[in-house]
Design a protein around this motif. Structure first.
Motif, PDB file in Angstrom:
ATOM      1  N   ASP A  36       0.651  -1.210   0.243  1.00 27.30           N
ATOM      2  CA  ASP A  36      -0.292   0.032   0.060  1.00 27.30           C
ATOM      3  C   ASP A  36       0.913   1.233  -0.017  1.00 27.30           C
ATOM      4  OD1 ASP A  36      -2.417  -1.729   0.267  1.00 27.30           O
ATOM      5  OD2 ASP A  36      -2.261  -1.788   2.345  1.00 27.30           O
ATOM      6  N   GLY A  37       0.342   2.426  -0.410  1.00 28.72           N
ATOM      7  CA  GLY A  37       0.967   3.698  -0.328  1.00 28.72           C
ATOM      8  C   GLY A  37       1.829   4.062  -1.481  1.00 28.72           C
ATOM      9  N   PRO A  38       2.766   4.587  -1.402  1.00 33.95           N
ATOM     10  CA  PRO A  38       3.423   5.105  -2.626  1.00 33.95           C
ATOM     11  C   PRO A  38       4.542   3.954  -3.101  1.00 33.95           C
ATOM     12  CG  PRO A  38       4.313   6.279  -0.650  1.00 33.95           C
ATOM     13  CD  PRO A  38       3.098   5.610  -0.407  1.00 33.95           C
ATOM     14  N   VAL A  39       4.482   3.749  -4.362  1.00 34.27           N
ATOM     15  CA  VAL A  39       5.222   2.836  -4.959  1.00 34.27           C
ATOM     16  C   VAL A  39       5.807   3.160  -6.297  1.00 34.27           C
ATOM     17  CG1 VAL A  39       5.100   0.107  -5.873  1.00 34.27           C
ATOM     18  CG2 VAL A  39       3.823   0.814  -3.768  1.00 34.27           C
ATOM     19  N   ASP A 106      10.480  15.723 -10.899  1.00 38.30           N
ATOM     20  CA  ASP A 106       9.448  16.314 -10.318  1.00 38.30           C
ATOM     21  C   ASP A 106       8.008  15.521 -10.607  1.00 38.30           C
ATOM     22  OD1 ASP A 106      11.463  17.827  -9.097  1.00 38.30           O
ATOM     23  OD2 ASP A 106      11.218  19.525 -10.829  1.00 38.30           O
ATOM     24  N   ALA A 107       7.691  15.371 -11.769  1.00 34.76           N
ATOM     25  CA  ALA A 107       6.425  14.811 -12.174  1.00 34.76           C
ATOM     26  C   ALA A 107       6.052  13.687 -11.340  1.00 34.76           C
ATOM     27  CB  ALA A 107       6.126  14.561 -13.612  1.00 34.76           C
ATOM     28  N   ALA A 108       7.312  12.594 -11.477  1.00 32.73           N
ATOM     29  CA  ALA A 108       7.084  11.381 -10.704  1.00 32.73           C
ATOM     30  C   ALA A 108       7.072  11.373  -9.121  1.00 32.73           C
ATOM     31  CB  ALA A 108       8.375  10.524 -11.145  1.00 32.73           C
ATOM     32  N   ALA A 109       7.829  12.383  -8.586  1.00 30.47           N
ATOM     33  CA  ALA A 109       7.741  12.765  -7.249  1.00 30.47           C
ATOM     34  C   ALA A 109       6.370  13.164  -6.705  1.00 30.47           C
ATOM     35  CB  ALA A 109       8.645  13.748  -6.871  1.00 30.47           C
ATOM     36  N   ARG A 110       5.634  13.806  -7.589  1.00 31.70           N
ATOM     37  CA  ARG A 110       4.249  14.409  -7.320  1.00 31.70           C
ATOM     38  C   ARG A 110       3.494  13.380  -7.026  1.00 31.70           C
ATOM     39  NH1 ARG A 110       5.880  18.795 -10.467  1.00 31.70           N
ATOM     40  NH2 ARG A 110       5.263  17.972 -12.340  1.00 31.70           N
ATOM     41  N   VAL A 111       3.472  12.430  -8.093  1.00 33.77           N
ATOM     42  CA  VAL A 111       2.484  11.108  -7.827  1.00 33.77           C
ATOM     43  C   VAL A 111       2.564  10.402  -6.738  1.00 33.77           C
ATOM     44  CG1 VAL A 111       2.185   8.831  -9.068  1.00 33.77           C
ATOM     45  CG2 VAL A 111       2.611  10.941 -10.382  1.00 33.77           C
ATOM     46  N   LEU A 112       3.992  10.211  -6.458  1.00 33.45           N
ATOM     47  CA  LEU A 112       4.415   9.394  -5.108  1.00 33.45           C
ATOM     48  C   LEU A 112       3.983  10.060  -3.740  1.00 33.45           C
ATOM     49  CD1 LEU A 112       7.855   8.222  -6.524  1.00 33.45           C
ATOM     50  CD2 LEU A 112       5.777   6.618  -6.252  1.00 33.45           C
ATOM     51  N   ARG A 114       1.506  11.825  -3.557  1.00 27.07           N
ATOM     52  CA  ARG A 114      -0.066  11.507  -3.404  1.00 27.07           C
ATOM     53  C   ARG A 114      -0.341  10.412  -2.829  1.00 27.07           C
ATOM     54  NH1 ARG A 114      -0.420  14.099  -8.838  1.00 27.07           N
ATOM     55  NH2 ARG A 114      -1.330  11.929  -9.347  1.00 27.07           N
ATOM     56  N   GLY A 115       0.799   9.331  -2.718  1.00 24.26           N
ATOM     57  CA  GLY A 115       0.402   7.956  -2.339  1.00 24.26           C
ATOM     58  C   GLY A 115       0.171   7.134  -3.235  1.00 24.26           C
ATOM     59  N   GLU A 116       0.504   7.268  -4.401  1.00 24.00           N
ATOM     60  CA  GLU A 116       0.052   6.691  -5.591  1.00 24.00           C
ATOM     61  C   GLU A 116       1.305   5.865  -6.127  1.00 24.00           C
ATOM     62  OE1 GLU A 116      -3.854   8.437  -7.298  1.00 24.00           O
ATOM     63  OE2 GLU A 116      -2.268  10.086  -7.242  1.00 24.00           O
TER      64      GLU A 116
END
Length: 220
Positions: A36-39, A106-112, A114-116
């Protein structure tokens, strides 16, 4: 809920999903390893369709980077293409210019943050010959920045259903193996990236090449 989140389940479960499952008959193992959580999903890269296979088989929504051009073409066809890529989880990033790598990170970090779930291919480009090439350290830098675990993934058969030069995949069985999560835990990003690639290699059985894969524009 934004438009992309409304489109995603429609694309996965109604439009693309049934057709892709019928065509590819995916054999999937190891989904219980997905926490669960960011992956961060780190997969080998054999064909263009790899980015669509992962969202198909992973139960959570998967985001990945898409070329800026996919989202900016004019006219009704361009708008339809943009809606399609957003619907399957693609994020537009302009990868031209000197700040391209930072923009992608930066784009990838924003996804993570958010816990996605964010998926990438550490090789950076499709394998030219089916072998597994050295991973770029972006996966390690992303894990270091966000603290997200990296889950190695081995794809098999996508190069048979969509060999180089083929726009539309043909029917054929594919395989997806999901490995145990890896934590960077303060280690050097190069060392960690190599560990991720070893895990992919162990599952895929590909011959490993300890050098970066040549970009398509440099291939003869």
């Amino acid at each position: 809920m934004d438009a992309e989140r409304l489109i995603y389940p429609l694309m996965k479960h109604v439009v693309l999903g049934p057709a892709m499952r019928a065509a590819f008959r995916p054999q999937v193992s190891g989904l219980a390893n997905l926490p669960d959580g960011p992956v961060i999903l780190a997969a080998n890269h054999l064909a263009f369709c790899d980015s669509f296979v992962l969202p198909l088989v992973v139960p959570r929504q998967v985001f990945f980077l898409g070329k800026h051009e996919y989202f900016t073409r004019p006219g009704p066809a361009g708008r339809a293409m943009a809606a399609f890529f957003r619907g399957v989880g693609a994020i537009a990033v302009d990868r031209s210019g000197g700040h391209a790598a930072q923009a992608a990170l930066d784009a990838a970090a924003r996804v993570l943050e958010r816990g996605e779930v964010f998926a990438l291919h550490p090789e950076g480009t499709r394998s030219p010959d089916g072998r597994l090439y050295r991973g770029h350290t972006g996966v390690g830098r992303l894990a270091e920045r966000t603290g997200a675990p990296v889950v190695p993934v081995a794809l098999a058969g996508t190069d048979r259903v969509q060999p180089p030069g083929r726009r539309v995949p043909r029917p054929g069985r594919i395989g997806v193996r999901v490995g145990a999560p890896l934590e960077i835990a303060g280690r050097d990003v190069r060392e960690f990236t190599d560990e991720v690639m070893r895990a992919i290699h162990a599952m895929s059985g590909q011959e490993y090449v300890d050098e970066y894969a040549p970009r398509r524009e440099n291939r003869s």
